[in-house]
Design a protein around this motif. Sequence first.
Motif, short mmCIF file in Angstrom:
data_model
loop_
_atom_site.label_atom_id
_atom_site.label_comp_id
_atom_site.label_asym_id
_atom_site.label_seq_id
_atom_site.Cartn_x
_atom_site.Cartn_y
_atom_site.Cartn_z
N ASP A 140 41.08 -74.27 -29.37
CA ASP A 140 40.69 -73.60 -30.61
C ASP A 140 39.18 -73.44 -30.49
O ASP A 140 38.43 -74.40 -30.68
CB ASP A 140 41.07 -74.46 -31.81
CG ASP A 140 40.60 -73.85 -33.13
OD1 ASP A 140 39.98 -72.79 -33.11
OD2 ASP A 140 40.85 -74.46 -34.19
N GLN A 192 35.92 -65.59 -33.04
CA GLN A 192 36.42 -66.52 -34.05
C GLN A 192 35.50 -66.48 -35.26
O GLN A 192 34.28 -66.64 -35.15
CB GLN A 192 36.49 -67.94 -33.48
CG GLN A 192 37.22 -68.91 -34.40
CD GLN A 192 37.70 -70.15 -33.65
OE1 GLN A 192 37.80 -70.13 -32.41
NE2 GLN A 192 38.01 -71.20 -34.36
N ASP A 213 39.49 -62.00 -36.86
CA ASP A 213 39.61 -63.32 -36.25
C ASP A 213 40.64 -63.28 -35.12
O ASP A 213 41.77 -62.85 -35.31
CB ASP A 213 40.05 -64.31 -37.33
CG ASP A 213 39.80 -65.76 -36.95
OD1 ASP A 213 38.88 -66.00 -36.16
OD2 ASP A 213 40.51 -66.64 -37.47
#
Length: 412
Positions: free
Chosen positions: A44, A316, A381
């Motif tokens: 992530d 992101q 995103d």
Amino acid sequence: MVLRFALTASVVVFLFSPAVGFAGSNAPLQIIVSKNQQSLVVYDGDAVIATSAVSTGKAGHSTPTGIFSILEKRRHHKSNIYSNAPMPFMQRLTWSGIALHGSNHVPAYPASHGCVRLPSKFAASLFKMTSRGVHVLITDRQVSPTEVSSAVLFQRNPAPGENPAPLSDVPLRPAISQTETMPVEVAMTEASTANSVIKAEDREPIRMLITRRGERDIKRAVQSALNQLGYVAGVPDGHIGPDTTAAINAFQTAEGSTVDGKLTPELTEAIFRKAGRDVPPNGVILVRQGFKPIFEAGVTIDKPEQALGTHFLQFQEIDEGKSEGKWYGVPLENHLPSSVKKRLGIAADADASAFNAVQRTLGRLTVSDDVRERIGGLLADGSSLSISDMESGLETGDGTDFITITRASPRG
């Protein structure tokens, strides 16, 4: 900092448990599979979420390396090539048959017929964590994403405009198997799902590829310019057929030049000048959304004699209320054949291990303000940008993101 993993076929290390609330999250994950380490790492951003041992393709059935994304997910799946072998929690990476899937046999060495085998329990957990479109990078050596800062990288517009109309002349190439002569472990489609796409939502992530403008792209632009001038060159497809040759002859006759039907750089420039167009820049950015082409635009590549290399970056959001976000990038090893380098005019190879390799390549790219604004209105995103000297290849087609196959080592 280089991440090191001690993994065995029976050990799965979770740094974040999906049961705690990660499953179903909209976080823009990316998955990196290392063939040398026989490992899989879920990221992530630059944070490690989970790791696992894997087993990739054995000799003669090598798992391809490159940039992929999850195209299809099936809880229950069987191979129709290898005696209906079970492939539970299958997550397809190519329509030619490469996939992630669970297995009860995941030794600490390459043993599959091309797919990436995962321990059964981990495969089930990973299946819950991902969605279609999640990127999967397969590499030889272990790599990890790091934050990349560059003025070239796109940011969201505070007030995005309307989505552009799809581009009609971007060819969709059918997926074909890799150049391996041996069969691979194939995740075959049981129903015709290649053309199905995710239902579009507001600010759905876009996929971008920056590459060199190929000879076919120039020919397409020439055909379009000839059509504009009234010389019927046919559908701009990048192939010089009878209609295009006739149009070139007619243009040469009208301009009082030698009529030979040959498309030289000088004639190309003359056609563009007559049509009131600039000669196309030496690079191009292609944009997809929901597995479909959206638009393409020119990009200028500085020092074109130097290879761009192959790089993957993912966007992101920092805060949904702000337009600024972070980009995380990974340089990938990719050795171009000498014949390709000669065709592209490349005299110096790229070094994926060089300091700031991604930033150095980004610094050679120029994207116009209007294109930046258009992309800023689409950026969401999880959007991604791939950079490669070569086009995405034959695996990119109907129902895929950009798929870039890399070559980890030169062939004799």
